[in-house]
Write a protein that holds these residues in place. Structure first.
Motif, PDB file in Angstrom:
ATOM      1  N   TRP A   1      10.483  10.656 -44.156  1.00  0.00           N
ATOM      2  CA  TRP A   1       9.691   9.910 -43.175  1.00  0.00           C
ATOM      3  C   TRP A   1       8.221  10.237 -43.392  1.00  0.00           C
ATOM      4  CZ3 TRP A   1       6.519  11.822 -39.201  1.00  0.00           C
ATOM      5  CH2 TRP A   1       6.127  10.890 -38.227  1.00  0.00           C
ATOM      6  N   MET A   2       7.385   9.229 -43.480  1.00  0.00           N
ATOM      7  CA  MET A   2       5.948   9.470 -43.693  1.00  0.00           C
ATOM      8  C   MET A   2       5.125   8.675 -42.700  1.00  0.00           C
ATOM      9  SD  MET A   2       5.921   9.271 -47.835  1.00  0.00           S
ATOM     10  CE  MET A   2       7.333   8.180 -47.784  1.00  0.00           C
ATOM     11  N   LYS A   3       4.159   9.380 -42.106  1.00  0.00           N
ATOM     12  CA  LYS A   3       3.285   8.732 -41.117  1.00  0.00           C
ATOM     13  C   LYS A   3       2.008   8.305 -41.826  1.00  0.00           C
ATOM     14  CE  LYS A   3       1.768   9.720 -36.406  1.00  0.00           C
ATOM     15  NZ  LYS A   3       2.764   8.917 -35.716  1.00  0.00           N
ATOM     16  N   HIS A   4       1.702   7.009 -41.765  1.00  0.00           N
ATOM     17  CA  HIS A   4       0.464   6.503 -42.368  1.00  0.00           C
ATOM     18  C   HIS A   4      -0.404   5.912 -41.265  1.00  0.00           C
ATOM     19  CE1 HIS A   4       2.412   6.772 -46.283  1.00  0.00           C
ATOM     20  NE2 HIS A   4       3.435   6.094 -45.804  1.00  0.00           N
ATOM     21  N   ASN A   5      -1.653   5.605 -41.607  1.00  0.00           N
ATOM     22  CA  ASN A   5      -2.526   4.958 -40.615  1.00  0.00           C
ATOM     23  C   ASN A   5      -1.966   3.613 -40.190  1.00  0.00           C
ATOM     24  OD1 ASN A   5      -4.291   7.055 -40.827  1.00  0.00           O
ATOM     25  ND2 ASN A   5      -5.509   6.076 -42.440  1.00  0.00           N
ATOM     26  N   HIS A   6      -1.365   2.906 -41.152  1.00  0.00           N
ATOM     27  CA  HIS A   6      -0.914   1.540 -40.866  1.00  0.00           C
ATOM     28  C   HIS A   6       0.486   1.480 -40.271  1.00  0.00           C
ATOM     29  CE1 HIS A   6       1.737   1.636 -44.377  1.00  0.00           C
ATOM     30  NE2 HIS A   6       0.765   2.234 -45.017  1.00  0.00           N
ATOM     31  N   GLY A   7       1.136   2.631 -40.087  1.00  0.00           N
ATOM     32  CA  GLY A   7       2.499   2.627 -39.543  1.00  0.00           C
ATOM     33  C   GLY A   7       3.311   3.750 -40.175  1.00  0.00           C
ATOM     34  N   ASN A   8       4.623   3.683 -39.974  1.00  0.00           N
ATOM     35  CA  ASN A   8       5.476   4.749 -40.514  1.00  0.00           C
ATOM     36  C   ASN A   8       6.410   4.179 -41.563  1.00  0.00           C
ATOM     37  OD1 ASN A   8       4.493   6.592 -38.522  1.00  0.00           O
ATOM     38  ND2 ASN A   8       5.794   5.510 -37.061  1.00  0.00           N
ATOM     39  N   SER A   9       6.584   4.926 -42.644  1.00  0.00           N
ATOM     40  CA  SER A   9       7.525   4.442 -43.646  1.00  0.00           C
ATOM     41  C   SER A   9       8.657   5.440 -43.828  1.00  0.00           C
ATOM     42  CB  SER A   9       6.822   4.154 -44.969  1.00  0.00           C
ATOM     43  OG  SER A   9       6.337   5.335 -45.522  1.00  0.00           O
ATOM     44  N   VAL A  10       9.798   4.901 -44.230  1.00  0.00           N
ATOM     45  CA  VAL A  10      10.960   5.727 -44.536  1.00  0.00           C
ATOM     46  C   VAL A  10      11.340   5.461 -45.977  1.00  0.00           C
ATOM     47  CG1 VAL A  10      13.413   6.041 -44.086  1.00  0.00           C
ATOM     48  CG2 VAL A  10      11.845   5.879 -42.185  1.00  0.00           C
ATOM     49  N   CYS A  11      11.524   6.532 -46.716  1.00  0.00           N
ATOM     50  CA  CYS A  11      11.940   6.421 -48.112  1.00  0.00           C
ATOM     51  C   CYS A  11      13.423   6.776 -48.175  1.00  0.00           C
ATOM     52  CB  CYS A  11      11.099   7.379 -48.945  1.00  0.00           C
ATOM     53  SG  CYS A  11      11.574   7.429 -50.675  1.00  0.00           S
ATOM     54  N   ILE A  12      14.242   5.838 -48.619  1.00  0.00           N
ATOM     55  CA  ILE A  12      15.696   6.065 -48.567  1.00  0.00           C
ATOM     56  C   ILE A  12      16.304   6.226 -49.962  1.00  0.00           C
ATOM     57  CG2 ILE A  12      15.968   4.788 -46.410  1.00  0.00           C
ATOM     58  CD1 ILE A  12      17.262   2.527 -48.140  1.00  0.00           C
TER      59      ILE A  12
ATOM     60  N   SER B   1      25.576   4.415 -32.813  1.00  0.00           N
ATOM     61  CA  SER B   1      26.371   4.983 -33.906  1.00  0.00           C
ATOM     62  C   SER B   1      27.854   5.095 -33.563  1.00  0.00           C
ATOM     63  CB  SER B   1      25.802   6.346 -34.320  1.00  0.00           C
ATOM     64  OG  SER B   1      25.596   7.136 -33.190  1.00  0.00           O
ATOM     65  N   SER B   2      28.283   4.483 -32.444  1.00  0.00           N
ATOM     66  CA  SER B   2      29.726   4.431 -32.175  1.00  0.00           C
ATOM     67  C   SER B   2      30.058   3.141 -31.432  1.00  0.00           C
ATOM     68  CB  SER B   2      30.163   5.642 -31.339  1.00  0.00           C
ATOM     69  OG  SER B   2      29.764   5.450 -29.999  1.00  0.00           O
TER      70      SER B   2
ATOM     71  N   CYS C   1      21.570   3.220 -42.302  1.00  0.00           N
ATOM     72  CA  CYS C   1      21.689   4.325 -41.351  1.00  0.00           C
ATOM     73  C   CYS C   1      20.640   5.407 -41.588  1.00  0.00           C
ATOM     74  CB  CYS C   1      23.098   4.924 -41.379  1.00  0.00           C
ATOM     75  SG  CYS C   1      24.237   3.917 -40.417  1.00  0.00           S
ATOM     76  N   GLN C   2      20.145   5.523 -42.810  1.00  0.00           N
ATOM     77  CA  GLN C   2      19.068   6.494 -43.042  1.00  0.00           C
ATOM     78  C   GLN C   2      17.844   6.101 -42.223  1.00  0.00           C
ATOM     79  OE1 GLN C   2      18.525   7.458 -47.392  1.00  0.00           O
ATOM     80  NE2 GLN C   2      20.259   6.086 -47.601  1.00  0.00           N
ATOM     81  N   VAL C   3      17.578   4.797 -42.180  1.00  0.00           N
ATOM     82  CA  VAL C   3      16.429   4.300 -41.409  1.00  0.00           C
ATOM     83  C   VAL C   3      16.696   4.458 -39.909  1.00  0.00           C
ATOM     84  CG1 VAL C   3      14.985   2.291 -40.950  1.00  0.00           C
ATOM     85  CG2 VAL C   3      15.949   2.626 -43.236  1.00  0.00           C
ATOM     86  N   TYR C   4      17.894   4.049 -39.487  1.00  0.00           N
ATOM     87  CA  TYR C   4      18.220   4.118 -38.066  1.00  0.00           C
ATOM     88  C   TYR C   4      18.212   5.561 -37.567  1.00  0.00           C
ATOM     89  CZ  TYR C   4      20.063  -0.634 -38.910  1.00  0.00           C
ATOM     90  OH  TYR C   4      20.218  -1.948 -39.268  1.00  0.00           O
ATOM     91  N   ALA C   5      18.790   6.461 -38.361  1.00  0.00           N
ATOM     92  CA  ALA C   5      18.868   7.863 -37.936  1.00  0.00           C
ATOM     93  C   ALA C   5      17.465   8.457 -37.826  1.00  0.00           C
ATOM     94  CB  ALA C   5      19.708   8.672 -38.936  1.00  0.00           C
ATOM     95  N   ILE C   6      16.601   8.123 -38.769  1.00  0.00           N
ATOM     96  CA  ILE C   6      15.247   8.685 -38.745  1.00  0.00           C
ATOM     97  C   ILE C   6      14.449   8.105 -37.576  1.00  0.00           C
ATOM     98  CG2 ILE C   6      13.044   8.693 -40.006  1.00  0.00           C
ATOM     99  CD1 ILE C   6      14.584   9.348 -42.510  1.00  0.00           C
ATOM    100  N   ALA C   7      14.641   6.816 -37.299  1.00  0.00           N
ATOM    101  CA  ALA C   7      13.962   6.224 -36.139  1.00  0.00           C
ATOM    102  C   ALA C   7      14.397   6.953 -34.870  1.00  0.00           C
ATOM    103  CB  ALA C   7      14.277   4.733 -36.051  1.00  0.00           C
ATOM    104  N   ALA C   8      15.688   7.260 -34.773  1.00  0.00           N
ATOM    105  CA  ALA C   8      16.197   7.942 -33.576  1.00  0.00           C
ATOM    106  C   ALA C   8      15.691   9.387 -33.518  1.00  0.00           C
ATOM    107  CB  ALA C   8      17.725   7.912 -33.570  1.00  0.00           C
ATOM    108  N   LEU C   9      15.709  10.071 -34.660  1.00  0.00           N
ATOM    109  CA  LEU C   9      15.327  11.495 -34.673  1.00  0.00           C
ATOM    110  C   LEU C   9      13.832  11.694 -34.422  1.00  0.00           C
ATOM    111  CD1 LEU C   9      17.520  12.614 -37.704  1.00  0.00           C
ATOM    112  CD2 LEU C   9      17.722  13.516 -35.379  1.00  0.00           C
TER     113      LEU C   9
END
Ligand code: SAH
Length: 338
Positions: free
Chosen positions: A88-99, A33-34, A130-138
């Motif tokens: 951020w939602m955890k599913h059986n098949h993986g994780n999804s992010v709703c932006i 992020s920098s 960045c919403q996706v990147y930030a959530i992956a990091a957090l």
């Protein structure tokens, strides 16, 4: 910038083309992020880039976690002070992010909290990423699916949406298959046709929410502009061009759109179409008196559609306990009294 645009820019300012590759990878693969973190890029170039185009990280201002721990909702502050939300939602098949695709929304759907104060501005492609990147990091978790289904109307921010889709699927970046991306629209008909002509492999979700024009016009102002028949025409065109099955979203509102007659009408509309219907009991918002359909009515509606041969599921509800529905967290933050 896409990898090609970045290469062109970097060459134009007199740098070696391979620098573009390095910078793109830092931004979209390692998701820093920098500019300072781009350690193999010379300091003078980092400083130059920072002065031309500062990188604005998203600041998490509030995080809510559902009781079951499978859903987290983030409120982020943008560089200009606006706030947006992402889930951020955890599913059986993986994780999804709703932006989110916009700050607020102009579409005016009656049941939706995102649109109560209109649209403040479009989000840039980088702010969507960045919403996706930030959530992956957090969360420290891999993101396997992205839903452009948060606040805002993505087809009302069309050019930035397309650029976002190119960036997220770029091999040199996150390299996500567009089959793992869903874009949800309230139904801007000409834009659906334009999107169809792009021949992308994304899933298109249509917020239908009513089985006839009269009811749809009551719930969704966009229905005053285009009829359901025009909308379904564009959906058929989308399927013909892309081969991708359309998803229809249908929020069940007690006494409004959940009767047997509505189910029958809906089945008639979608008959013979290669599609899928998602039923979602509406999440009531403070500012409106809409109530969600009871469990019995939801099951009944689902069964009725199934009997008519429609592919249907009841959306598993995640995060209703944390202002999970579109725009609720941001709304509550902006109108808080503390
Ligand atoms: N503008 C786009 C995407 C954002 S809304 C669209 O209209 O599709 C994402 C989905 O949530 C839409 O289907 C929307 O109709 C639905 N939605 C909004 N508020 C809701 C609520 N209170 N309860 C249930 N669904 C809601």
């Amino acid at each position: 910038m896409t990898p090609e645009e970045l290469t062109q820019y970097i060459t134009e300012i007199g740098e070696k083309p391979f620098r573009a590759k390095q910078i793109f990878s830092w931004l979209h693969e390692r998701q820093v992020s920098s500019y300072d973190e781009m350690t193999n890029v010379p300091k003078r170039l980092r400083e130059r880039l920072a002065s031309v185009q500062p990188l604005h990280a998203l600041l998490p201002v509030r995080t809510l976690e559902s009781g079951r721990g499978d859903t987290k909702k983030f409120l982020f502050r943008l560089f200009d002070g606006n706030v947006i939300e992402s889930v951020w939602m955890k599913h059986n098949h993986g994780n999804s992010v709703c932006i989110s695709s916009q700050v607020g929304c102009n579409m005016g759907c009656r049941f939706c909290a995102s649109t109560l104060d209109g649209c403040v501005r479009n989000l840039t492609p980088y702010e969507m990423l960045c919403q996706v990147y930030a959530i992956a990091a957090l969360t420290g978790e891999r993101v396997s699916n992205i839903d452009v289904m948060g606040s805002g109307e993505p087809l009302d921010n069309y050019d930035n949406l397309l650029r976002f889709l190119r960036l997220v699927s770029a091999e040199e970046g996150m390299n996500l298959s567009l089959r793992n991306v869903t874009v949800s629209t309230c139904g801007l008909v000409p834009k659906i046709r334009e999107l169809a002509d792009e021949h992308l492999q994304i899933t298109l979700a249509i917020s239908l929410h009513a089985s006839n024009d009269e009811k749809r016009r009551e719930l969704m102002p966009v229905a005053k502009r285009w009829t359901i028949s025009e909308l379904l025409g564009a959906c058929r065109y989308y399927f013909d061009q892309t081969g991708r099955r359309i998803s229809f979203e249908y929020a069940l509102i007690a006494g409004e759109n959940d009767t047997d007659r509505c189910a029958e009408e809906l089945a008639g509309l979608l008959h013979g179409m290669n599609c899928h219907v998602n039923l979602i009991p509406v999440n009531p918002i403070r500012e409106r008196s809409y109530r969600r359909s009871g469990r019995g009515a939801v099951l009944e509606f689902d069964k009725k559609l199934e009997n008519y041969g429609i592919n249907v599921t009841i959306r598993r509800e995640m995060g209703a306990d944390i202002d999970g529905a579109c725009g609720q967290l941001r709304r509550n933050y902006l109108t808080r009294s503390d």
